[in-house]
Design an enzyme around this catalytic site. Sequence first.
Site, mmCIF file in Angstrom:
data_model
loop_
_atom_site.group_PDB
_atom_site.id
_atom_site.type_symbol
_atom_site.label_atom_id
_atom_site.label_comp_id
_atom_site.label_asym_id
_atom_site.label_seq_id
_atom_site.Cartn_x
_atom_site.Cartn_y
_atom_site.Cartn_z
ATOM 1 C CB CYS A 113 -63.362 -2.446 -5.223
ATOM 2 S SG CYS A 113 -62.007 -1.352 -5.620
ATOM 3 C CG HIS A 252 -61.822 -5.673 -2.800
ATOM 4 N ND1 HIS A 252 -61.363 -5.877 -4.071
ATOM 5 C CD2 HIS A 252 -61.474 -4.399 -2.478
ATOM 6 C CE1 HIS A 252 -60.776 -4.775 -4.508
ATOM 7 N NE2 HIS A 252 -60.829 -3.861 -3.557
ATOM 8 C CG ASN A 282 -57.608 -2.768 -4.983
ATOM 9 O OD1 ASN A 282 -58.386 -3.401 -5.703
ATOM 10 N ND2 ASN A 282 -58.003 -1.817 -4.168
HETATM 11 N N1 ACO Z 1 -44.124 4.828 0.111
HETATM 12 C C1 ACO Z 1 -43.513 5.447 1.143
HETATM 13 N N2 ACO Z 1 -44.133 6.309 1.952
HETATM 14 C C2 ACO Z 1 -45.429 6.561 1.708
HETATM 15 C C3 ACO Z 1 -46.134 5.955 0.643
HETATM 16 C C4 ACO Z 1 -45.413 5.068 -0.169
HETATM 17 N N3 ACO Z 1 -45.997 4.416 -1.198
HETATM 18 N N4 ACO Z 1 -47.409 6.389 0.658
HETATM 19 C C5 ACO Z 1 -47.515 7.251 1.691
HETATM 20 N N5 ACO Z 1 -46.320 7.346 2.328
HETATM 21 C C6 ACO Z 1 -45.988 8.144 3.498
HETATM 22 C C7 ACO Z 1 -46.853 9.373 3.640
HETATM 23 O O1 ACO Z 1 -46.335 10.428 2.876
HETATM 24 C C8 ACO Z 1 -46.776 9.634 5.118
HETATM 25 O O2 ACO Z 1 -45.534 10.273 5.374
HETATM 26 P P1 ACO Z 1 -45.439 11.419 6.512
HETATM 27 O O3 ACO Z 1 -45.806 10.737 7.794
HETATM 28 O O4 ACO Z 1 -44.012 11.837 6.434
HETATM 29 O O5 ACO Z 1 -46.427 12.460 6.098
HETATM 30 C C9 ACO Z 1 -46.667 8.251 5.728
HETATM 31 O O6 ACO Z 1 -46.253 7.367 4.676
HETATM 32 C C10 ACO Z 1 -47.993 7.762 6.283
HETATM 33 O O7 ACO Z 1 -49.009 8.005 5.318
HETATM 34 P P2 ACO Z 1 -50.478 7.524 5.567
HETATM 35 O O8 ACO Z 1 -51.292 7.820 4.341
HETATM 36 O O9 ACO Z 1 -50.954 8.047 6.880
HETATM 37 O O10 ACO Z 1 -50.253 5.963 5.689
HETATM 38 P P3 ACO Z 1 -51.251 4.869 6.166
HETATM 39 O O11 ACO Z 1 -50.678 4.130 7.298
HETATM 40 O O12 ACO Z 1 -52.658 5.357 6.296
HETATM 41 O O13 ACO Z 1 -51.212 3.869 4.932
HETATM 42 C C11 ACO Z 1 -52.540 3.220 3.054
HETATM 43 C C12 ACO Z 1 -51.666 4.303 3.671
HETATM 44 C C13 ACO Z 1 -51.679 1.982 2.801
HETATM 45 C C14 ACO Z 1 -53.086 3.734 1.737
HETATM 46 C C15 ACO Z 1 -53.672 2.874 4.036
HETATM 47 O O14 ACO Z 1 -54.343 4.032 4.456
HETATM 48 C C16 ACO Z 1 -54.638 1.920 3.444
HETATM 49 O O15 ACO Z 1 -54.309 0.786 3.181
HETATM 50 N N6 ACO Z 1 -55.893 2.344 3.242
HETATM 51 C C17 ACO Z 1 -56.861 1.529 2.605
HETATM 52 C C18 ACO Z 1 -57.032 2.021 1.254
HETATM 53 C C19 ACO Z 1 -57.157 0.961 0.215
HETATM 54 O O16 ACO Z 1 -56.770 -0.171 0.351
HETATM 55 N N7 ACO Z 1 -57.691 1.385 -0.878
HETATM 56 C C20 ACO Z 1 -57.826 0.565 -1.988
HETATM 57 C C21 ACO Z 1 -58.903 1.044 -2.812
HETATM 58 S S1 ACO Z 1 -60.384 1.030 -1.974
HETATM 59 C C22 ACO Z 1 -60.919 -0.461 -2.019
HETATM 60 O O17 ACO Z 1 -60.470 -1.239 -2.794
HETATM 61 C C23 ACO Z 1 -61.912 -0.737 -1.054
#
Ligand code: ACO
Length: 325
Positions: A113, A252, A282
């Site tokens: 990215c 980004h 993304n």
């Molecule tokens: N739909 C429904 N539930 C979901 C989904 C989904 N798509 N994905 C995860 N969950 C659930 C999990 O299973 C978990 O359930 P549980 O509590 O019963 O175990 C719950 O939601 C929480 O999961 P987390 O992974 O802790 O959720 P979080 O609040 O961290 O959000 C996310 C996840 C959106 C990926 C977040 O961590 C994030 O935005 N991180 C940044 C990553 C990013 O943007 N990466 C892009 C690529 S990197 C870059 O471009 C720089």
Amino acid sequence: MYARITGTGSYLPGLPVSNDDLVRRGVDTSDEWIITRTGIRARHLVEPGRMTSDLAFEASCRALEAAGCKASELDLIIVATTTPDFILPSTACLLQARIGNVGAMTFDVQAVCGGFMYALSIVEKFIRSGSHKKALVVGAEVISRILDWQDRGTCVLFGDGAGAVVVEASEAYEAYDTPGILSTVMRADGSHHGILSVAGQICGGQIVGDPFLRMDGQAVFKFAVRVLSEVAHECCDSAGISPSGIDWLIPHQANIRIIESTVRKLNLSMDKVVVTVDRHGNTSAASIPLALDVAVRDGRIRRGQKILLEGVGAGVTWGAVLLQF
Ligand code: ACO
């Protein structure tokens, strides 16, 4: 000598795919979860058979047309991509053949990215040195091809697309009002390579290891917010302006919460931020040039304005470019 963006273009394949469309396709998620956690409402997914160079070609034609530049005039072509058509040759060489250029220095940049930031900064150095005069810089991805559609924690986040800019040399005396790129800062810290990776490889004609994107979402989130505010300050400082002096921030487009946290740390208003993550998801290396082109074409970004572009990606790589458009 300055390096100046003289034309922008972008391309999104197919029709938008909504969060509810993903649910209908069998992903165990909901529109409400995706919007609340990421701000994403839709993304575009490439049709079977189309490749990164196809998307790059469409975006490049639009950028060349906007710049009034013929492909034959280019002397440097760089494609930032994580999802090249082939292992070799480079997607940039495939693009070069499609647009009808012979002779330009042509290669891919792989910084995920952060790739478009890296590519733009490389082009700026070549142009400022006087060795090259007209460059095409593209960010293009078919990231959907490396997603595990059973992994709801990653597959809902990404989309496919391409963005391109033409960058030309501009003599300092001609460039009094709109000099172009004012400063660049590029960084990486490979010790965090494990938080976002596709760890598969080809060995003896077989894929060995895991061919899908895997991510520690919370670690990426925290890292991204920290470095995006740091690098924005560093890039503005080296041009002698304060972040409050920029007209537009184009970060980004990974997650609206990352963008909002960065904007809060920079003491900026969201009115100054170009946001496309809601419609594009993304798109990795394509996200920044896609957002730039959207805001140029809808009239928000105008000549003379100061724009800060910044990206972060797997590696971890990150960087920022400050320019006067
Ligand atoms: N739909 C429904 N539930 C979901 C989904 C989904 N798509 N994905 C995860 N969950 C659930 C999990 O299973 C978990 O359930 P549980 O509590 O019963 O175990 C719950 O939601 C929480 O999961 P987390 O992974 O802790 O959720 P979080 O609040 O961290 O959000 C996310 C996840 C959106 C990926 C977040 O961590 C994030 O935005 N991180 C940044 C990553 C990013 O943007 N990466 C892009 C690529 S990197 C870059 O471009 C720089």
